[in-house]
Design a protein around this motif. Sequence first.
Motif: not given
Length: 297
Positions: A24-41, A106-111
């Motif tokens: 339940e705790e993990i589910g809340r974390f994985r499903e939480r909203s990400l609208t509180h800010t923006t993530f340029p990277y 604005h930038l996605v970093i990956s292999d």
Amino acid sequence: MGALGVGSGVSKSEVSRICGQLDEEIGRFRERSLTHTTFPYVFLDATYCKVRVGAHVVSHALVVATGVSMDGTREVLGTAVGDSESFDFWREFLVGLRARGLSGVHLVISDAHAGLKAAVAQQFTGSSWQRCRVHFMRNVRSAVHSKHVPAVMAGIKTVFAHTDPADVGAQWDQVAATFAGSFPKVAEMMREAKCDVLAFSAFPQSHWQKVWSNNPIERLNKEIKRRADVVEIFPNPAAFLRLATAVVIEAHDEWQVTRRYVSDVSMDELRVVIAAKERAAAQHATPASLTAELETV
């Protein structure tokens, strides 16, 4: 697991109850909203562990996304487990992040995994893609004889010693040209990868070392692997996801109380970069510019 296993005095029902609470705790974390800010990277990576599926033991991928917010802090954005790093799997994962409110990327970093790269291109249109320079160097290393590796690595590393974007690009071209005779395969790899490996150079110089590789998220994956090695083989994919997400929640919580990943001043520099990019995009999309493009077709 021994603490909750045979001889511990803990019943199976109690173990199930504890796992249910954790889920339940993990589910809340994985499903939480990400609208509180923006993530340029945004950083994306995967690690593999053995999982039992029916009568078989197979390798499963755990994918992790982390982000640097406009406040300069880091967050774990999401986790997922699947049987491969296919385009469909990565696309579903990225669609889920966007549905939860991930924006301002604005930038996605990956292999350079093909499925991941294609999913990023589809889901983050308008964002740049930074090919991890460490992974690129590993690819180059495998393309030359071992006795030539030190010289080739030293040559490419000179690119990253520069601090001006124009000088970075010029040095890349110069090194590639130098290798054309003795190491044509390396020269070709450099020509094909230039824009992707040097994507970081369009961003504030103070951020370069933070975003030109996947090292930050790989350190997180190493901790997941260290914990997973104790288990060796997970009884099912859900157990793998449970442990891995519990590990990243620890890191996420620690990041919230430690100093910013990048400074306030440097984030102001990033805002200037983003504003200039948006002005250029708006200018390119004016009716006059679109008409001019159509006339050239």
